[in-house]
Write a protein that holds these residues in place. Structure first.
Motif, mmCIF file in Angstrom:
data_model
loop_
_atom_site.group_PDB
_atom_site.id
_atom_site.type_symbol
_atom_site.label_atom_id
_atom_site.label_comp_id
_atom_site.label_asym_id
_atom_site.label_seq_id
_atom_site.Cartn_x
_atom_site.Cartn_y
_atom_site.Cartn_z
ATOM 1 N N THR A 43 0.845 -1.200 0.000
ATOM 2 C CA THR A 43 0.000 0.000 0.000
ATOM 3 C C THR A 43 0.878 1.246 0.000
ATOM 4 O OG1 THR A 43 -1.646 -1.261 1.205
ATOM 5 C CG2 THR A 43 -1.926 1.116 1.209
ATOM 6 N N ASP A 64 -8.035 -5.487 -0.778
ATOM 7 C CA ASP A 64 -8.690 -5.460 0.547
ATOM 8 C C ASP A 64 -10.153 -5.037 0.463
ATOM 9 O OD1 ASP A 64 -6.115 -5.820 1.437
ATOM 10 O OD2 ASP A 64 -5.842 -3.742 2.105
ATOM 11 N N GLU A 135 -3.675 -3.761 -6.152
ATOM 12 C CA GLU A 135 -2.727 -4.094 -5.085
ATOM 13 C C GLU A 135 -3.361 -5.007 -4.045
ATOM 14 O OE1 GLU A 135 -2.013 -3.491 -0.999
ATOM 15 O OE2 GLU A 135 -2.951 -1.680 -1.782
ATOM 16 N N ARG A 169 1.289 -1.541 12.973
ATOM 17 C CA ARG A 169 0.152 -0.999 12.208
ATOM 18 C C ARG A 169 -1.182 -1.484 12.772
ATOM 19 N NH1 ARG A 169 -0.805 -3.473 6.458
ATOM 20 N NH2 ARG A 169 -1.514 -5.148 7.839
ATOM 21 N N ARG A 174 -5.719 -0.827 13.176
ATOM 22 C CA ARG A 174 -6.755 -1.822 12.887
ATOM 23 C C ARG A 174 -7.410 -2.411 14.141
ATOM 24 N NH1 ARG A 174 -4.500 -5.030 7.426
ATOM 25 N NH2 ARG A 174 -4.248 -3.166 6.171
HETATM 26 MG MG LIG Z 1 -2.098 -2.830 2.435
#
Ligand SMILES: [Mg+2]
Ligand SMILES: Nc1ncnc2c1ncn2[C@@H]1O[C@H](COP(=O)(O)OP(=O)(O)O)[C@@H](O)[C@H]1O
Ligand SMILES: Nc1ccn([C@@H]2O[C@H](COP(=O)(O)O)[C@@H](O)[C@H]2O)c(=O)n1
Length: 465
Positions: A43, A64, A135, A169, A174
């Protein structure tokens, strides 16, 4: 026509009656797949490519977005769900979106929320592009998806680095805790990487070690995309130079304003239209924050909130012709002025300046329709820097630019952006742009000696604009 590479011939149809500088009509978009393990930097790399290209002809689609939403039942046992298995994705919908984009239709891409493991109501419209970047962890795994691609990239980052980035991350963005991440990683993420993702690396044409840290690889990919888009060579050398996308309308307007026989009225009309396009493009370079709003239908729209701390600075006299377009786009915008006297080909003297007092805290649109040798622009930009405006906050807007001026400015001010509508061939011995359009201010304000008194008739294709 000889200028076009073989690669381009495969993806763009070429007609004999189109000049090489005109935009080549699209036959099939160029599709680039970017795969790699979780947290490898896919990303990040794609966002870097999108930001540096800043070209509306390039669109990004994330795999995603096509995750299946979990049912209530599956949500209760979310820790037993494998998000890294091909079945976790709705590949049928992804294929249908890609088909539509490839056939030139706009699509609505679902938005996925990793915190609740669901698609949310809002969708993002994606316009068909000349280059589509797809992606995701498994985009090279499914042969149906792989077969859509003209270029396949695999981002290859060390597993330990990926795990530490993933912990960082997922706990920050998340909604996970370290224990969740480690359990999921051992149970599903790593085994699926070994079974599905790592084996898909053999299909890649390009492998990028170290992801976003690999400036050389990213630069090579950018160069390749720029070639596919037929971007001007100077935009390939200087990533901060942007030419608004050329269309036959734009070419037609340039034909009119450059024509020595065009009347003042028509010159102003078409120069204004072009200036407006350059200003709008320039606004697209300002920073923005993502923002969700609710529409009158009760639906959620994922949009952006753009930066409002900006001002214009026009270089007197010709730059003043660009003020109206800026005011029309930005209500009550502050506009300062700079007067620079041309002493000879190289010498420039600052005669007058009136700038907003708080200019150092604003993004600045510097307005001058013609960039020739760059000497006046250097003077103007140096003044802005001396007032504390960061170089990266300056966007220089013009209608035409000479390569010499671009070289001078980009070497001296590499962080500043230049947005123009055409780059001309060269300068003559008087430092005038060739082919150019003559003295812009004289033609715009009606003080030129070749002003025609008779109204010439418009070319038919532009009569009803
Ligand atoms: Mg990603
Ligand atoms: N080169 C890098 N150096 C440091 N952190 C990085 C780098 N590339 C990505 N990251 C960070 O690592 C995390 C994962 O990167 P991301 O681009 O989301 O990977 P992917 O999409 O492959 O899962 C993100 O938090 C991102 O900010
Ligand atoms: N609800 C979800 C959906 C996906 N994941 C994980 O995301 C990874 C894919 O995204 P990247 O940006 O890391 O490529 C994948 O490894 C899934 O495990 C999730 O944790 N929860």
């Amino acid at each position: 026509m000889e200028k076009l590479t073989n690669g381009l011939r495969d993806h763009f149809s070429i007609s004999d009656n189109i000049s090489p500088s005109a935009p080549a009509p699209l036959k099939q978009p160029f599709v680039i797949g970017v795969a790699g393990g979780t947290a490898s930097g896919k990303t990040t790399v794609c966002n870097m490519i999108m930001t540096q290209l800043h070209d509306q002809r390039v669109v990004l689609v994330n795999q995603d977005s096509f995750y299946h939403s979990l049912s209530e039942e599956k949500l209760k046992k979310v820790h037993e769900y494998n998000f890294d298995h091909p079945d976790a994705f709705n590949t049928e919908v992804l294929l249908s979106c890609m088909d539509k984009l490839r056939s030139g239709q706009q699509v609505s891409i679902p938005s996925y929320d990793f915190k609740i493991h669901q698609s949310i109501e809002s969708t993002s419209p994606v316009n068909p592009g000349d280059v589509i970047i797809l992606e995701g962890i498994l985009v090279l795994n499914d042969p149906r998806v792989r077969d859509l691609m003209n270029m396949k990239i695999f981002v290859d980052t060390d597993a330990d680095v990926r795990l530490s980035r993933r912990i960082q991350r997922d706990t920050v963005e998340r909604g996970r805790n370290i224990q969740n991440v480690l359990e999921q990683y051992t149970k599903f993420v790593k085994p699926s990487f070994d079974e599905f993702i790592q084996p898909s690396m053999k299909y890649a044409d390009i492998i990028i070690p170290r992801g976003g840290d690999n400036d050389v690889a990213i630069d090579l990919i950018l160069q390749n995309i720029r070639t596919k888009l037929c971007q001007h060579n100077l935009c390939k050398i200087y990533p901060n130079v942007f030419i608004i996308s050329s269309t036959f309308q734009i070419k037609g307007m340039h034909t009119l304003i450059r024509d020595v026989n065009t009347t003042k009225h028509d010159f102003v009309f078409y120069a204004d239209r072009l200036i407006r396009l350059v200003v709008e493009h320039g606004l697209g370079h300002l920073p923005f924050k993502e923002k969700q709003i609710t529409t009158p239908t009760g639906s959620v729209y994922s949009g952006v909130d753009f930066c409002k701390r900006l001002c214009g600075v026009s270089v007197i006299r010709s730059g003043e012709s660009m003020e109206n377009a800026l005011r029309a786009c930005c209500n009550r915008i502050k506009i300062g002025k700079i007067l620079i006297h041309r002493e000879n080909n190289d010498g420039r003297q600052l005669i007058y300046e009136k700038l907003p007092k708080d200019i150092s805290s604003r993004h600045v649109f510097l307005l001058d329709p013609v960039l020739a040798s760059g000497n006046s622009a250097v003077k103007a930009i140096s003044l802005l820097l001396s007032k504390g405006v960061p170089e990266s906050h300056i966007i220089f807007l013009n209608l035409i630019a000479a390569p010499q001026g671009i070289h001078v400015l980009c070497k001296k001010f590499p962080m500043m952006k230049i947005v123009t509508s055409e780059i001309d061939a060269s300068l003559n011995e008087d430092s005038r742009v060739i082919p150019g359009m003559g003295e812009f201010a004289d033609r715009y304000f009606g003080t030129d000696n070749y002003l025609k008194s008779k109204v010439s008739s418009l070319p038919t294709n532009l009569q009803v604009c």
